[in-house]
Scaffold this active site. Structure first.
Site, PDB file in Angstrom:
ATOM      1  N   SER B  37       0.841  -1.198   0.000  1.00  0.00           N
ATOM      2  CA  SER B  37       0.000   0.000   0.000  1.00  0.00           C
ATOM      3  C   SER B  37       0.871   1.242   0.000  1.00  0.00           C
ATOM      4  CB  SER B  37      -0.899  -0.003   1.239  1.00  0.00           C
ATOM      5  OG  SER B  37      -1.612   1.203   1.311  1.00  0.00           O
ATOM      6  N   GLY B  52     -22.818   4.561   5.678  1.00  0.00           N
ATOM      7  CA  GLY B  52     -23.137   3.193   6.027  1.00  0.00           C
ATOM      8  C   GLY B  52     -22.991   2.229   4.876  1.00  0.00           C
ATOM      9  N   PHE B 117     -31.511   5.262   3.256  1.00  0.00           N
ATOM     10  CA  PHE B 117     -30.519   5.920   2.408  1.00  0.00           C
ATOM     11  C   PHE B 117     -31.168   6.243   1.070  1.00  0.00           C
ATOM     12  CE2 PHE B 117     -25.768   6.415   2.162  1.00  0.00           C
ATOM     13  CZ  PHE B 117     -25.581   6.769   3.473  1.00  0.00           C
ATOM     14  N   GLN B 231     -19.837   9.901 -10.243  1.00  0.00           N
ATOM     15  CA  GLN B 231     -20.924  10.350  -9.378  1.00  0.00           C
ATOM     16  C   GLN B 231     -20.629  11.674  -8.681  1.00  0.00           C
ATOM     17  OE1 GLN B 231     -22.072   8.069  -5.579  1.00  0.00           O
ATOM     18  NE2 GLN B 231     -23.879   7.937  -6.868  1.00  0.00           N
ATOM     19  N   HIS B 233     -21.875  13.810  -5.606  1.00  0.00           N
ATOM     20  CA  HIS B 233     -22.672  13.711  -4.390  1.00  0.00           C
ATOM     21  C   HIS B 233     -23.301  15.074  -4.164  1.00  0.00           C
ATOM     22  CE1 HIS B 233     -23.808  13.098  -0.232  1.00  0.00           C
ATOM     23  NE2 HIS B 233     -23.415  11.842  -0.284  1.00  0.00           N
ATOM     24  N   LEU B 243     -17.334  15.843   2.623  1.00  0.00           N
ATOM     25  CA  LEU B 243     -18.660  15.255   2.465  1.00  0.00           C
ATOM     26  C   LEU B 243     -19.529  15.428   3.704  1.00  0.00           C
ATOM     27  CD1 LEU B 243     -20.376  13.274   0.611  1.00  0.00           C
ATOM     28  CD2 LEU B 243     -19.724  11.565   2.288  1.00  0.00           C
ATOM     29  N   GLU B 246     -25.050  11.344   3.225  1.00  0.00           N
ATOM     30  CA  GLU B 246     -26.452  11.143   2.895  1.00  0.00           C
ATOM     31  C   GLU B 246     -27.223  10.681   4.126  1.00  0.00           C
ATOM     32  OE1 GLU B 246     -27.124   9.697  -1.116  1.00  0.00           O
ATOM     33  OE2 GLU B 246     -28.054   7.946  -0.201  1.00  0.00           O
ATOM     34  N   ARG B 286     -28.638  10.031  -6.012  1.00  0.00           N
ATOM     35  CA  ARG B 286     -27.684  11.144  -6.053  1.00  0.00           C
ATOM     36  C   ARG B 286     -27.634  11.853  -7.390  1.00  0.00           C
ATOM     37  NH1 ARG B 286     -22.913   8.116  -2.614  1.00  0.00           N
ATOM     38  NH2 ARG B 286     -24.058   8.256  -0.666  1.00  0.00           N
ATOM     39  N   HIS B 354     -17.544  12.436  -6.343  1.00  0.00           N
ATOM     40  CA  HIS B 354     -17.512  11.557  -5.192  1.00  0.00           C
ATOM     41  C   HIS B 354     -17.032  10.145  -5.496  1.00  0.00           C
ATOM     42  CE1 HIS B 354     -18.659  10.191  -1.257  1.00  0.00           C
ATOM     43  NE2 HIS B 354     -19.601   9.379  -1.703  1.00  0.00           N
ATOM     44  N   GLU B 378     -13.450   0.014  -5.368  1.00  0.00           N
ATOM     45  CA  GLU B 378     -13.850   1.118  -6.235  1.00  0.00           C
ATOM     46  C   GLU B 378     -13.070   1.140  -7.551  1.00  0.00           C
ATOM     47  OE1 GLU B 378     -14.202   4.919  -4.269  1.00  0.00           O
ATOM     48  OE2 GLU B 378     -14.515   5.968  -6.171  1.00  0.00           O
ATOM     49  N   ARG B 389     -24.301   4.773  -8.728  1.00  0.00           N
ATOM     50  CA  ARG B 389     -24.238   3.918  -7.541  1.00  0.00           C
ATOM     51  C   ARG B 389     -25.212   4.411  -6.492  1.00  0.00           C
ATOM     52  NH1 ARG B 389     -21.336   4.254  -2.355  1.00  0.00           N
ATOM     53  NH2 ARG B 389     -20.621   6.297  -2.984  1.00  0.00           N
TER      54      ARG B 389
HETATM   55  C1  LIG Z   1     -16.054  10.939   1.758  1.00  0.00           C
HETATM   56  C2  LIG Z   1     -16.572   9.634   1.268  1.00  0.00           C
HETATM   57  C3  LIG Z   1     -17.670   9.050   1.893  1.00  0.00           C
HETATM   58  C4  LIG Z   1     -18.164   7.826   1.458  1.00  0.00           C
HETATM   59  N1  LIG Z   1     -19.230   7.282   2.105  1.00  0.00           N
HETATM   60  C5  LIG Z   1     -19.687   6.065   1.720  1.00  0.00           C
HETATM   61  C6  LIG Z   1     -20.770   5.451   2.407  1.00  0.00           C
HETATM   62  O1  LIG Z   1     -21.303   5.980   3.375  1.00  0.00           O
HETATM   63  N2  LIG Z   1     -21.188   4.242   1.993  1.00  0.00           N
HETATM   64  C7  LIG Z   1     -20.604   3.597   0.936  1.00  0.00           C
HETATM   65  O2  LIG Z   1     -21.016   2.498   0.630  1.00  0.00           O
HETATM   66  N3  LIG Z   1     -19.576   4.171   0.270  1.00  0.00           N
HETATM   67  C8  LIG Z   1     -19.108   5.387   0.642  1.00  0.00           C
HETATM   68  N4  LIG Z   1     -18.068   5.952  -0.054  1.00  0.00           N
HETATM   69  C9  LIG Z   1     -17.395   5.195  -1.096  1.00  0.00           C
HETATM   70  C10 LIG Z   1     -16.444   4.184  -0.499  1.00  0.00           C
HETATM   71  O3  LIG Z   1     -15.950   4.647   0.718  1.00  0.00           O
HETATM   72  C11 LIG Z   1     -15.254   3.896  -1.395  1.00  0.00           C
HETATM   73  O4  LIG Z   1     -15.716   3.549  -2.645  1.00  0.00           O
HETATM   74  C12 LIG Z   1     -14.432   2.748  -0.859  1.00  0.00           C
HETATM   75  O5  LIG Z   1     -14.056   2.994   0.460  1.00  0.00           O
HETATM   76  C13 LIG Z   1     -13.216   2.447  -1.670  1.00  0.00           C
HETATM   77  O6  LIG Z   1     -12.477   1.422  -1.025  1.00  0.00           O
HETATM   78  P1  LIG Z   1     -11.290   0.659  -1.715  1.00  0.00           P
HETATM   79  O7  LIG Z   1     -10.838  -0.395  -0.780  1.00  0.00           O
HETATM   80  O8  LIG Z   1     -11.681   0.279  -3.078  1.00  0.00           O
HETATM   81  O9  LIG Z   1     -10.175   1.785  -1.858  1.00  0.00           O
HETATM   82  P2  LIG Z   1      -9.442   2.721  -0.796  1.00  0.00           P
HETATM   83  O10 LIG Z   1      -9.982   2.603   0.565  1.00  0.00           O
HETATM   84  O11 LIG Z   1      -9.391   4.056  -1.415  1.00  0.00           O
HETATM   85  O12 LIG Z   1      -8.006   2.092  -0.729  1.00  0.00           O
HETATM   86  C14 LIG Z   1      -7.114   2.154  -1.798  1.00  0.00           C
HETATM   87  C15 LIG Z   1      -5.836   1.500  -1.366  1.00  0.00           C
HETATM   88  O13 LIG Z   1      -4.981   1.368  -2.474  1.00  0.00           O
HETATM   89  C16 LIG Z   1      -3.692   1.814  -2.149  1.00  0.00           C
HETATM   90  N5  LIG Z   1      -3.049   2.285  -3.372  1.00  0.00           N
HETATM   91  C17 LIG Z   1      -3.542   3.110  -4.308  1.00  0.00           C
HETATM   92  N6  LIG Z   1      -2.645   3.301  -5.277  1.00  0.00           N
HETATM   93  C18 LIG Z   1      -1.550   2.569  -4.958  1.00  0.00           C
HETATM   94  C19 LIG Z   1      -0.282   2.352  -5.554  1.00  0.00           C
HETATM   95  N7  LIG Z   1       0.073   2.938  -6.699  1.00  0.00           N
HETATM   96  N8  LIG Z   1       0.588   1.533  -4.934  1.00  0.00           N
HETATM   97  C20 LIG Z   1       0.270   0.939  -3.759  1.00  0.00           C
HETATM   98  N9  LIG Z   1      -0.913   1.114  -3.159  1.00  0.00           N
HETATM   99  C21 LIG Z   1      -1.812   1.909  -3.753  1.00  0.00           C
HETATM  100  C22 LIG Z   1      -3.902   2.874  -1.133  1.00  0.00           C
HETATM  101  O14 LIG Z   1      -2.761   3.039  -0.362  1.00  0.00           O
HETATM  102  C23 LIG Z   1      -5.044   2.287  -0.334  1.00  0.00           C
HETATM  103  O15 LIG Z   1      -4.556   1.413   0.628  1.00  0.00           O
HETATM  104  C24 LIG Z   1     -17.571   7.188   0.366  1.00  0.00           C
HETATM  105  C25 LIG Z   1     -16.485   7.769  -0.278  1.00  0.00           C
HETATM  106  C26 LIG Z   1     -15.987   8.984   0.161  1.00  0.00           C
HETATM  107  C27 LIG Z   1     -14.853   9.596  -0.557  1.00  0.00           C
END
Ligand SMILES: Cc1cc2nc3c(=O)[nH]c(=O)nc-3n(C[C@H](O)[C@H](O)[C@H](O)COP(=O)(O)OP(=O)(O)OC[C@H]3O[C@@H](n4cnc5c(N)ncnc54)[C@H](O)[C@@H]3O)c2cc1C
Ligand code: SF4
Lengths: 129, 584, 247
Positions: B37, B52, B117, B231, B233, B243, B246, B286, B354, B378, B389
């Site tokens: 990471s 949530g 939601f 998306q 928000h 943010l 919601e 949204r 978002h 994501e 979404r």
């Molecule tokens: C403010 C906010 C509020 C949200 N609220 C909600 C909600 O209430 N409900 C919901 O369902 N969704 C919500 N979402 C969406 C959701 O949180 C995200 O889509 C989700 O957390 C993404 O998780 P992930 O594990 O895919 O990526 P992330 O948690 O973004 O993790 C990415 C990982 O990849 C690593 N990485 C990236 N590039 C590299 C690289 N080149 N080399 C090594 N490591 C790398 C990073 O270090 C990190 O560890 C929200 C999003 C935001 C921004």
């Protein structure tokens, strides 16, 4: 070139001067020295009492010298400081929760002060003041 | 080059990456896992999610309901077999989180509580006050510490996937504290690198959400699917883009314009009463809410501030006690960053970029077209989110498809008896290293990282924002192509090895440029309006031509080619999306 | 929007060139509503690309951007310029080795976090099909505060015991252990006690209380440690009275 992490050092004797909150902490800790000293005075007083009326009278006279009065005032001040600082942190060390509600810190602290007053009053009463 | 041989490499330690790692460790403790990471796991942006995670919980709810809400919310661009699997697994994964200690909020009888939601017919969003993502991420991270087979490589920036004979067999990564390039050889690789909101100037996404993994897979030959769907928000704080969840509308917050009028009733989302009603007004989806803002702004009914126009999110009627209990972070954020206490005043909000619905094209097993390569979270597009979404589906998606990717990769790793030849993979790694050293050797090009980033941000906002046209998109595509060319002329000011953030930002910018171009070109080619992709010149949805996923393939300096693939439809035929009083 | 110019005195350390840290001053025109992190970002984007520091979320939840700001451990994304004097001194978090500029070495903290077994130890493994554990809002409230730690390490920077004593497990890790110990679903307290109730654990703490004062999330690690001391003392006496009791 590669890593070379730099380690900052902290003086093991004067670190507590670095921040006001460390000085306050030291004051709380140091205040126990005077409390300890005062306990010593009481022990001496008890010894004198056991040695008879004369010894006791000498002790009482010594207690009345200006130096002794100053010592008592200082000890009182530090004891108050020590006590209040500890009372004020009791909600952290002994939080109380009834069902869903957290007992507010002010009540826990207040209870300590109340206890203090009651015990002091009881002692004074016993002493016949 | 220093080489680490392991069974499975996971790139990304956010919600998806950690879930995948645990799934592998549980399915076979003998498999060695390298979890890379670019930030410490608990800094991953999953931490910022507030509202949530969705999963059927109530007796009166059903998997069908969750399915229907998701498919219609996604404007029928979701693959329905994937959605079926998703809604079925969702409650199990959320229960698993409970067993691992996630501090879900509770009802008075001790059961896990759920809240309404946007776009969801019945309450089914599990929450931990308004710090759900934070609690999920820390629970997963802490849980992962008990598995010795998970070897963490924190602050390793992955630059490339290493391909041998058309299969993905490892990654090249920079150990940030030494600046050394390291080679990781594996039997399978899972990408979990999160979204790419930073392509836009005004976003809820943290600095690390730069689409690195999307770009890596794209360059290695995997298509990016449905990238035109970005998306907005509806409720971000002006200035910072922080943010306001919601969940605050789920708890009963309302949106009003400069007259104090609940304008959503003018956009087929009303009537406003009785309140609260699911899938209506403030609990509409949204895309619709953000689009309504845009129209209000055109009508001059928004409120102007130094950081752009806003509307008001009013929570006052909820009262201090409920706000403190259910939305403590919202209150804290509003007081700190805009000086507004929601107990006493309405919060100024505006739409903010978002979430990226699109991403690395995977199948229902989180597998990509490249052997040995998986993607989840994501950064991936399975696709369950379609053209829009639904809030709270993403956190659940991390779990469902994160663990699926983990189990899939474990199977691949167990089936492969040997690792690929050292020399073959070293060759691939040397090429990756050469690209990085190349960046150091640039001199006198005169381009700066911050300058290029600004130009990219503004052209993406102007051309590929909430509403798009052929003209705006064409401009953006041309500008992005120029920016791609200008990238070759950036000068690194920092030439050192230890924790060189100048270098990392350059690499991140390179990834964002590729991802942005896929977004813009895919948007230009989709001549219809669907979900979050709204064209002023093609205002209708066109199922005839575009009930299909777009697939952008990398073409280096040239614009990507865009192909299409039919959406998987099993039991819900495309229909009109109806919210508000018109619902059955 | 009105601009005010600040002098940022930033500690720099480049292991390639410097034998010890030095300060460098930058003049930064700041907007009214900026936080210190915005000003540091301004320096990186406009004045000196070589400045290194960590940050991500800009909303006080990822815990990356801790720095000493005018001597106080602070999250730079939650420290507002409007509350600052014209001259600001920015240093890397105290008590950690400096990797480069404002980036510190986190290894020791990460090891300590893992050392307290910060995960739920259930009485018996429950199948997902059997549903969730019941936990009343009151039971949740008991430990909720201690779940809020964002691992920003400000408390380690404030703690003189961590700075002086070799090996103090430290505030955040001990608070996290307390969080699991208080969880109605957990039975791992005795497994954690090896580290938690050791000399390097709670007994190294002299209750300075600085950790709780600087904690941006109001976790109150100092409180958690004192509570653990009481619980562990009670355990000791209980063991004396009833040896081999079921824990
Ligand atoms: C403010 C906010 C509020 C949200 N609220 C909600 C909600 O209430 N409900 C919901 O369902 N969704 C919500 N979402 C969406 C959701 O949180 C995200 O889509 C989700 O957390 C993404 O998780 P992930 O594990 O895919 O990526 P992330 O948690 O973004 O993790 C990415 C990982 O990849 C690593 N990485 C990236 N590039 C590299 C690289 N080149 N080399 C090594 N490591 C790398 C990073 O270090 C990190 O560890 C929200 C999003 C935001 C921004
Ligand atoms: S206890 Fe507070 S100060 Fe310490 S790491 Fe956690 S959040 Fe930061």
């Amino acid at each position: 070139m590669s890593r070379k992490p730099y380690i900052r050092t902290l003086s093991s004797t004067s670190w507590w001067l670095a921040q006001p909150r460390y000085i306050r902490y030291m004051a709380r800790e140091v205040s126990c020295v005077l409390i300890g000293a005062y306990t010593g005075v009481i022990v001496v007083g008890l010894l004198r009492l056991s040695e008879g009326a004369n010894a006791w009278a000498g002790f009482v006279a010594a207690m009345q010298t200006p130096a002794s009065v100053v010592f008592h005032l200082l000890a009182l001040a530090f004891a108050l400081y020590h006590t209040t600082t500890w009372f004020n942190v009791t909600p952290k060390a002994m939080p109380l929760q009834f069902g869903d509600t957290q007992v507010p810190g002010s009540i826990i602290i207040g209870a300590h002060y109340a206890g203090w007053i009651v015990i002091s009053a009881a002692l004074l009463l016993l002493a016949g003041v | 080059m220093e080489m680490t041989t392991t069974d499975i490499v996971i790139v990304g330690a956010g919600g998806a990456g950690l879930r995948a790692a645990i799934a592998i460790a549980e399915s076979n403790p003998d498999l060695k896992i390298a979890l890379l990471s670019k930030v410490y796991p608990m800094r991953s942006h999953t931490v910022a999610a507030e509202g949530g995670a969705a999963g059927v919980a109530k007796d009166e709810d059903s998997l069908d309901n969750h399915f229907n809400d998701t498919v219609s919310g996604g404007d029928w661009l979701c693959d329905q077999d994937a959605v079926d699997l998703f809604v079925e697994q969702a409650p199990k994964e959320l229960t698993q989180m409970e067993h691992w200690g996630c501090p879900w909020s509770r009802t008075s009888d001790g059961k896990v509580a759920v809240r309404p939601f946007g776009g969801m017919k019945i309450e089914r969003t599990w929450y931990a006050a308004d710090k759900t993502g934070f609690h999920m991420l820390h629970t997963l991270f802490q849980t992962s510490m008990q598995y010795p087979s998970i070897e963490r490589y924190d602050e390793y920036y992955t630059t490339d996937l290493l391909m041998v004979d058309g299969a993905c067999r490892g990654v090249a990564a920079i150990e940030m504290r030494t600046g050394q390039m390291r080679l990781f050889r594996a039997k399978a690789v899972i990408i979990c690198t999160g979204g790419a909101g930073r392509v836009f100037p005004f976003t809820t996404n943290g600095a690390i959400k730069t689409g690195d993994g999307m770009a890596m897979a794209y360059r290695a030959g995997v298509a990016l699917k449905d990238m035109e769907f970005v998306q907005y928000h509806p409720t971000g704080l002006p200035g910072t883009g922080i943010l306001i969840t919601e969940g605050s509308r789920g708890e009963g917050g309302i949106l009003v314009n400069n007259d104090g009028y609940r304008y959503l009733q003018d956009y087929n989302l009303g009537p406003p009463d009785p309140w609260p009603r699911k899938k209506a007004m403030e609990l509409g989806p949204r895309d619709r809410l953000s689009q309504a803002f845009w129209h209000e702004q055109k009508k001059g009914r928004t409120i102007s501030t130094p950081h752009g126009d806003v509307v008001h999110l009013d929570l006052r009627h909820l009262g201090e006690k409920k706000i403190n209990e259910r939305l403590p972070m919202v209150r804290d954020l509003a007081i700190s960053y805009v000086g507004v206490d929601p107990v006493k005043e309405p919060i100024p909000v505006r739409p903010v970029v978002h979430y990226t619905m699109g991403g690395i094209d995977t199948d229902i097993d989180a597998k990509t077209a490249v052997p040995g390569l998986f993607a989840a979270g994501e950064c991936a597009c399975v696709s369950i989110n379609g053209a829009n979404r639904l809030g709270s589906n993403s956190l659940t998606e991390l779990l469902v498809f994160g663990s699926r990717a983990g189990r899939g990769a474990a199977e691949v790793a167990m089936a492969e008896s040997t690792h690929v030849d050292e020399s073959a993979i070293e060759k691939a790694a040397e090429e990756a290293r050469a690209k990085v050293t190349g960046l150091f050797q640039n001199v006198g090009g005169g381009e700066t990282i911050s300058g290029l980033r600004k130009d990219m941000n503004s052209t993406m906002e102007e051309g590929a924002g909430i509403y798009r046209t052929e003209e705006s998109l064409k401009d953006t595509c041309v500008t992005m192509k120029e920016i791609h060319a200008r990238f070759a002329n950036i000068d690194l000011e920092d030439k050192s090895n230890v924790y060189n953030t100048d270098l990392l930002q350059a690499l991140e910018l390179g990834a964002m440029i590729d991802v942005a171009r896929a977004m813009a070109v895919s948007a230009l080619n989709r001549q219809e309006s669907r979900g979050s992709h709204q064209r002023l010149d093609f205002v209708e949805r066109d199922d005839e031509k575009f009930l299909r996923h777009s697939l952008a393939s990398y073409a280096g300096a040239d614009d990507p080619g865009v192909d299409y693939r039919d959406v998987v439809i099993t039991r819900s035929q495309p229909a009109e999306r109806v919210y508000g009083g018109d619902q059955k | 929007m009105s601009l005010r110019t600040f002098e940022l005195e930033i500690m720099r350390y480049d292991p390639d060139k410097d034998s010890e840290p030095r300060f460098e001053t930058f003049s930064v025109p700041c907007e009214e509503d900026w936080v210190v992190l915005d000003a540091v970002n301004y320096v990186k984007d406009n004045l000196d690309r070589t400045l290194s520091y960590r940050w991500s979320c800009h909303m006080a939840v990822c815990g990356s951007c801790g720095m000493m700001i005018n001597g106080e451990p602070s999250l730079s994304c939650k420290t507002f310029m409007r509350h600052m004097p014209d001259k600001i001194r920015i240093e890397p978090l105290a008590n950690f080795p400096i990797e480069r500029d404002l980036v510190v070495v986190m290894d020791d903290f990460m090891d300590k976090l893992a050392s307290v077994k910060p995960y739920l130890v259930a009485k018996e493994k429950k199948a997902v099909e059997d549903g969730s554990y019941l936990q009343s809002p009151a039971q949740l409230k008991k430990f909720k505060q201690y779940t809020l730690c964002i691992n920003c390490t400000l408390c380690y920077s404030a703690c003189p015991q961590y700075a002086l004593g070799e090996g103090f497990v430290g505030p955040a890790a001990l608070a996290l252990a307390h969080r699991y110990n208080l969880d109605s679903r957990d039975v791992g307290r005795s497994a954690r006690a090896d580290v938690v109730a050791s000399n390097e654990g709670i007994w190294e703490c002299s209750f300075v209380g600085a950790c709780s004062e600087v904690c941006p999330e109001h976790v109150d690690p100092a409180g958690a440690i004192q509570q653990t001391k009481i619980a562990s003392t009670l355990d000791y006496f209980k063991d004396l009275i009833t040896p081999g009791r079921d824990k």
